[in-house]
Design a protein around this motif. Structure first.
Motif, PDB file in Angstrom:
ATOM      1  N   TYR A   1      -0.232  -5.441  -8.759  1.00  0.00           N
ATOM      2  CA  TYR A   1       0.056  -5.738  -9.911  1.00  0.00           C
ATOM      3  C   TYR A   1       0.340  -4.455 -10.721  1.00  0.00           C
ATOM      4  CZ  TYR A   1      -2.498  -9.905  -8.740  1.00  0.00           C
ATOM      5  OH  TYR A   1      -2.902 -11.000  -7.854  1.00  0.00           O
ATOM      6  N   PRO A   2       1.418  -4.625 -11.845  1.00  0.00           N
ATOM      7  CA  PRO A   2       1.654  -3.415 -12.731  1.00  0.00           C
ATOM      8  C   PRO A   2       0.671  -2.530 -13.053  1.00  0.00           C
ATOM      9  CG  PRO A   2       2.866  -5.418 -13.210  1.00  0.00           C
ATOM     10  CD  PRO A   2       1.789  -5.883 -12.688  1.00  0.00           C
ATOM     11  N   ASP A   3      -0.322  -2.923 -13.620  1.00  0.00           N
ATOM     12  CA  ASP A   3      -1.195  -2.020 -14.359  1.00  0.00           C
ATOM     13  C   ASP A   3      -2.669  -1.941 -13.805  1.00  0.00           C
ATOM     14  OD1 ASP A   3      -2.381  -4.684 -14.883  1.00  0.00           O
ATOM     15  OD2 ASP A   3      -2.933  -4.196 -16.845  1.00  0.00           O
ATOM     16  N   ARG A   4      -2.675  -2.507 -12.254  1.00  0.00           N
ATOM     17  CA  ARG A   4      -4.141  -2.295 -11.755  1.00  0.00           C
ATOM     18  C   ARG A   4      -3.999  -2.083 -10.089  1.00  0.00           C
ATOM     19  NH1 ARG A   4      -2.738  -7.008 -13.998  1.00  0.00           N
ATOM     20  NH2 ARG A   4      -3.135  -9.016 -12.995  1.00  0.00           N
ATOM     21  N   VAL A   5      -5.000  -1.543  -9.684  1.00  0.00           N
ATOM     22  CA  VAL A   5      -4.893  -1.329  -8.197  1.00  0.00           C
ATOM     23  C   VAL A   5      -6.218  -1.385  -7.400  1.00  0.00           C
ATOM     24  CG1 VAL A   5      -3.151   0.641  -8.402  1.00  0.00           C
ATOM     25  CG2 VAL A   5      -5.294   1.174  -8.549  1.00  0.00           C
ATOM     26  N   LEU A   6      -6.235  -1.797  -6.416  1.00  0.00           N
ATOM     27  CA  LEU A   6      -7.334  -1.890  -5.696  1.00  0.00           C
ATOM     28  C   LEU A   6      -7.610  -0.660  -4.641  1.00  0.00           C
ATOM     29  CD1 LEU A   6      -8.866  -4.980  -3.595  1.00  0.00           C
ATOM     30  CD2 LEU A   6      -8.504  -2.823  -2.316  1.00  0.00           C
ATOM     31  N   LEU A   7      -8.582  -0.114  -4.528  1.00  0.00           N
ATOM     32  CA  LEU A   7      -8.966   1.068  -3.809  1.00  0.00           C
ATOM     33  C   LEU A   7      -9.933   0.871  -2.837  1.00  0.00           C
ATOM     34  CD1 LEU A   7      -8.247   4.335  -3.477  1.00  0.00           C
ATOM     35  CD2 LEU A   7      -9.875   4.742  -5.035  1.00  0.00           C
ATOM     36  N   MET A   8      -9.784   0.938  -1.671  1.00  0.00           N
ATOM     37  CA  MET A   8     -10.673   0.784  -0.694  1.00  0.00           C
ATOM     38  C   MET A   8     -11.304   2.216  -0.383  1.00  0.00           C
ATOM     39  SD  MET A   8     -10.369  -2.076   1.270  1.00  0.00           S
ATOM     40  CE  MET A   8     -10.296  -1.943   2.990  1.00  0.00           C
ATOM     41  N   VAL A   9     -12.902   2.111  -0.282  1.00  0.00           N
ATOM     42  CA  VAL A   9     -13.787   3.221  -0.464  1.00  0.00           C
ATOM     43  C   VAL A   9     -14.270   3.320   0.782  1.00  0.00           C
ATOM     44  CG1 VAL A   9     -13.635   3.656  -3.047  1.00  0.00           C
ATOM     45  CG2 VAL A   9     -15.321   2.369  -1.960  1.00  0.00           C
ATOM     46  N   THR A  10     -14.593   2.112   1.472  1.00  0.00           N
ATOM     47  CA  THR A  10     -15.383   2.109   2.796  1.00  0.00           C
ATOM     48  C   THR A  10     -15.122   0.855   3.534  1.00  0.00           C
ATOM     49  OG1 THR A  10     -17.675   1.929   3.719  1.00  0.00           O
ATOM     50  CG2 THR A  10     -17.197   0.735   1.482  1.00  0.00           C
ATOM     51  N   ASN A  11     -15.211   0.788   4.885  1.00  0.00           N
ATOM     52  CA  ASN A  11     -15.158  -0.540   5.541  1.00  0.00           C
ATOM     53  C   ASN A  11     -16.465  -1.028   6.138  1.00  0.00           C
ATOM     54  OD1 ASN A  11     -15.607   1.590   7.816  1.00  0.00           O
ATOM     55  ND2 ASN A  11     -14.657   0.053   9.194  1.00  0.00           N
ATOM     56  N   LYS A  12     -17.576  -0.611   5.476  1.00  0.00           N
ATOM     57  CA  LYS A  12     -18.910  -0.903   5.684  1.00  0.00           C
ATOM     58  C   LYS A  12     -19.332  -1.974   5.044  1.00  0.00           C
ATOM     59  CE  LYS A  12     -20.295   3.583   7.543  1.00  0.00           C
ATOM     60  NZ  LYS A  12     -21.197   4.677   7.446  1.00  0.00           N
TER      61      LYS A  12
ATOM     62  N   SER B   1       0.843  -1.177  -0.136  1.00  0.00           N
ATOM     63  CA  SER B   1       0.104   0.138  -0.151  1.00  0.00           C
ATOM     64  C   SER B   1       0.855   1.372  -0.004  1.00  0.00           C
ATOM     65  CB  SER B   1      -0.822  -0.086   1.278  1.00  0.00           C
ATOM     66  OG  SER B   1      -1.778   1.137   1.364  1.00  0.00           O
ATOM     67  N   PRO B   2       0.948   1.700  -1.335  1.00  0.00           N
ATOM     68  CA  PRO B   2       2.019   3.147  -1.276  1.00  0.00           C
ATOM     69  C   PRO B   2       1.251   4.500  -0.557  1.00  0.00           C
ATOM     70  CG  PRO B   2       1.003   2.629  -3.521  1.00  0.00           C
ATOM     71  CD  PRO B   2       0.696   1.330  -2.254  1.00  0.00           C
ATOM     72  N   VAL B   3      -0.004   4.279  -0.789  1.00  0.00           N
ATOM     73  CA  VAL B   3      -0.824   5.329   0.228  1.00  0.00           C
ATOM     74  C   VAL B   3      -1.880   4.612   0.833  1.00  0.00           C
ATOM     75  CG1 VAL B   3      -0.318   7.196  -1.304  1.00  0.00           C
ATOM     76  CG2 VAL B   3      -2.308   5.790  -1.878  1.00  0.00           C
ATOM     77  N   SER B   4      -2.501   5.229   1.949  1.00  0.00           N
ATOM     78  CA  SER B   4      -3.341   4.235   2.908  1.00  0.00           C
ATOM     79  C   SER B   4      -4.838   4.140   1.927  1.00  0.00           C
ATOM     80  CB  SER B   4      -3.687   5.258   4.028  1.00  0.00           C
ATOM     81  OG  SER B   4      -4.580   4.431   4.906  1.00  0.00           O
ATOM     82  N   GLY B   5      -5.105   2.655   2.129  1.00  0.00           N
ATOM     83  CA  GLY B   5      -6.152   2.520   1.507  1.00  0.00           C
ATOM     84  C   GLY B   5      -6.229   2.016   0.011  1.00  0.00           C
TER      85      GLY B   5
ATOM     86  N   LYS C   1      -6.542  10.765  -1.846  1.00  0.00           N
ATOM     87  CA  LYS C   1      -5.059  10.761  -1.877  1.00  0.00           C
ATOM     88  C   LYS C   1      -4.672   9.453  -2.811  1.00  0.00           C
ATOM     89  CE  LYS C   1      -3.780  12.542   2.734  1.00  0.00           C
ATOM     90  NZ  LYS C   1      -3.486  12.303   3.957  1.00  0.00           N
ATOM     91  N   GLY C   2      -5.766   8.436  -2.567  1.00  0.00           N
ATOM     92  CA  GLY C   2      -5.555   7.212  -3.484  1.00  0.00           C
ATOM     93  C   GLY C   2      -5.817   7.357  -5.077  1.00  0.00           C
ATOM     94  N   ILE C   3      -6.717   8.472  -5.442  1.00  0.00           N
ATOM     95  CA  ILE C   3      -6.963   8.945  -6.555  1.00  0.00           C
ATOM     96  C   ILE C   3      -5.835   9.718  -7.374  1.00  0.00           C
ATOM     97  CG2 ILE C   3      -8.406  10.364  -8.037  1.00  0.00           C
ATOM     98  CD1 ILE C   3     -10.628   9.621  -6.319  1.00  0.00           C
ATOM     99  N   GLU C   4      -5.260  10.648  -6.377  1.00  0.00           N
ATOM    100  CA  GLU C   4      -4.165  11.293  -6.684  1.00  0.00           C
ATOM    101  C   GLU C   4      -2.894  10.608  -7.066  1.00  0.00           C
ATOM    102  OE1 GLU C   4      -3.607  14.587  -7.294  1.00  0.00           O
ATOM    103  OE2 GLU C   4      -5.719  14.663  -7.164  1.00  0.00           O
ATOM    104  N   TYR C   5      -2.793   9.173  -6.567  1.00  0.00           N
ATOM    105  CA  TYR C   5      -1.562   8.539  -6.732  1.00  0.00           C
ATOM    106  C   TYR C   5      -1.808   7.691  -7.907  1.00  0.00           C
ATOM    107  CZ  TYR C   5       1.201   3.894  -6.398  1.00  0.00           C
ATOM    108  OH  TYR C   5       2.049   2.921  -6.557  1.00  0.00           O
ATOM    109  N   ILE C   6      -3.160   7.398  -8.230  1.00  0.00           N
ATOM    110  CA  ILE C   6      -3.571   6.781  -9.740  1.00  0.00           C
ATOM    111  C   ILE C   6      -3.152   7.779 -10.781  1.00  0.00           C
ATOM    112  CG2 ILE C   6      -5.561   5.861 -11.216  1.00  0.00           C
ATOM    113  CD1 ILE C   6      -6.795   4.875  -8.382  1.00  0.00           C
ATOM    114  N   LYS C   7      -3.672   8.978 -10.778  1.00  0.00           N
ATOM    115  CA  LYS C   7      -3.250  10.053 -11.502  1.00  0.00           C
ATOM    116  C   LYS C   7      -1.637  10.033 -11.942  1.00  0.00           C
ATOM    117  CE  LYS C   7      -6.967  13.121 -10.598  1.00  0.00           C
ATOM    118  NZ  LYS C   7      -7.438  14.486 -10.212  1.00  0.00           N
TER     119      LYS C   7
END
Length: 413
Positions: free
Chosen positions: A113-124, A104-108, A152-158
């Protein structure tokens, strides 16, 4: 039991029963509440409460209505109700078996994998599945996901143009406030290098009332928006669930399903085939069959890998190819998903490959006579990729792909 008169168990109107907010507000969270609705013994109540102290219980009335308490191994009950076996822990179990935190380079956000990420948007979640691999986060008030973290996750993706595929996960993304969910999806869709946005959701299984016209109409604007569901047994594919799935499919949402292989729930070739057929009948493509992770308190759910191979063997050739999921082990320590299949390759040489088919017949495939293995001179795909990599637009080959490259001088990983 889902088709019985719900007023027999819950003092509510049909309108309330069909309201997803009512379902969440009336979720069963204690053994006492469960005993009020169903015939369970005091001993069962005690065991449920003991296990519930380790991992909370939360069951929507809809999903609870599917439980058959007269059936000891009811697949719905096993997935929803805490049991004594959860108190037993194996020395191999871990809080974070997939090392999502370490990748996890940034929280959540998990970037494995090189070309895809998982972004946590809720713990509910609408229900706390007993086999959950993220018990450390789901339902934990200390692990809240806020909009600032998501941004912050979206900025990392950008900032990482090699990312083309984003999976929104949690918790359950479909429990997010729709204004926030729309904002997240819209921002991701505006990133030029993001080609695919996916949502992983158990809502169609345990809270199909959430799939209403408002949700569908607001999200279909971002088509294609892929949705991966999580059906583990045919009993979960109820008329109400089918209604939700039809609403999604009719409005252009591509649907896939990720099933977890669970002992006494679906670890039978016939049970699994029935589930796969129900999925494709309802326009869901079976995507993954997961070997159960090494999360704490779920040793009793785990099967041997050979059980999964046997199930895949019973599907390949015995049903439609698109009804066969990919069986994977999500490697402990963040090694990623490793596909596991029966062995159909008997032997091979440069000119012939010997194979077996699903019936056990041994056949030979004669290879073509190729004098040169080099690419045509006019091909410039590799050159273009190198230029992209130099500009930060692509990634150099890694893993086995790197060893197969003509440009590498390495001989081991």
């Amino acid at each position: 039991m889902e088709d019985v008169d719900v007023s027999d168990l819950w003092d509510c109107s049909q309108e309330e029963w069909d309201d997803w907010r009512w379902q969440l507000a009336n979720s069963i969270t204690t053994a006492g509440e469960l005993k009020e609705k169903f015939n369970i013994s005091d001993q069962q109540v005690k065991q449920i409460e003991e296990a519930r102290e380790i991992f909370p219980m939360s069951i929507t009335p809809y999903y609870a209505s599917l439980i058959d308490f007269d059936q000891e191994l009811c697949p719905i009950r096993l997935q929803a109700v805490p049991q004594k076996a959860e108190l037993e822990q194996s020395k191999y179990e871990m809080d974070d078996p997939l090392h999502e935190e370490e990748d996890s380079p940034v929280s959540g956000l998990t970037h494995r994998y090189p070309d895809r990420v998982l972004l946590m948007v809720t713990n509910k979640c609408s229900m706390f599945c007993r086999h959950c691999t993220r018990k450390r986060k789901v339902g934990d008030g200390e692990s809240r996901v806020d909009l600032e973290q998501i941004k912050k996750g979206i900025e990392y993706i950008k900032d990482n143009p090699q990312i083309r595929d984003v999976l929104l996960s949690g918790g359950d993304p479909l429990l997010l406030d729709l204004d926030i969910l729309e904002e997240v999806i819209s921002e991701l869709k505006d990133i030029p290098h993001v080609e695919i946005v996916r949502l992983g959701s158990r809502v169609p299984v345990v809270l199909p009332q959430r799939i209403n016209d408002e949700l569908v109409n607001r999200l279909k604007k971002y088509s294609p928006l892929w949705i991966n569901t999580h059906f583990n047994h045919k009993k979960e594919v109820t008329p109400r669930a089918k209604e939700a799935l039809n609403k999604l499919a009719d409005n252009g949402f591509p649907l896939g399903n990720q099933t977890v292989l669970l002992r006494n729930v679906n670890d039978c070739p016939l049970v699994m085939k029935e589930l796969m057929h129900e999925l494709v009948k309802n326009r869901i493509r079976p995507y993954y069959l997961y070997q159960c992770d090494l999360s704490r308190g779920i040793e009793h759910f785990r099967t041997s890998v050979s059980t999964g191979i046997e199930i895949i063997e019973s599907l390949i050739g015995h049903t439609s190819g698109f009804a066969v999921p990919r069986y994977v082990v999500d490697a402990p320590g963040g090694g990623g998903k490793i596909p596991i299949t029966p062995n159909y390759l008997v032997s091979n040489s440069r000119r012939k490959t010997v194979l077996r088919n699903y019936e056990g017949d041994i056949v030979v495939y004669t290879e073509p006579e190729i004098k040169e293995d080099n690419c045509p001179e006019e091909c410039n795909v590799c050159t273009e990729n190198k230029e992209k990599a130099a500009n930060g637009e692509a990634v150099e080959p890694s893993g086995v792909q790197k060893l197969l490259s003509e440009d590498t001088k390495e001989f081991s990983l």
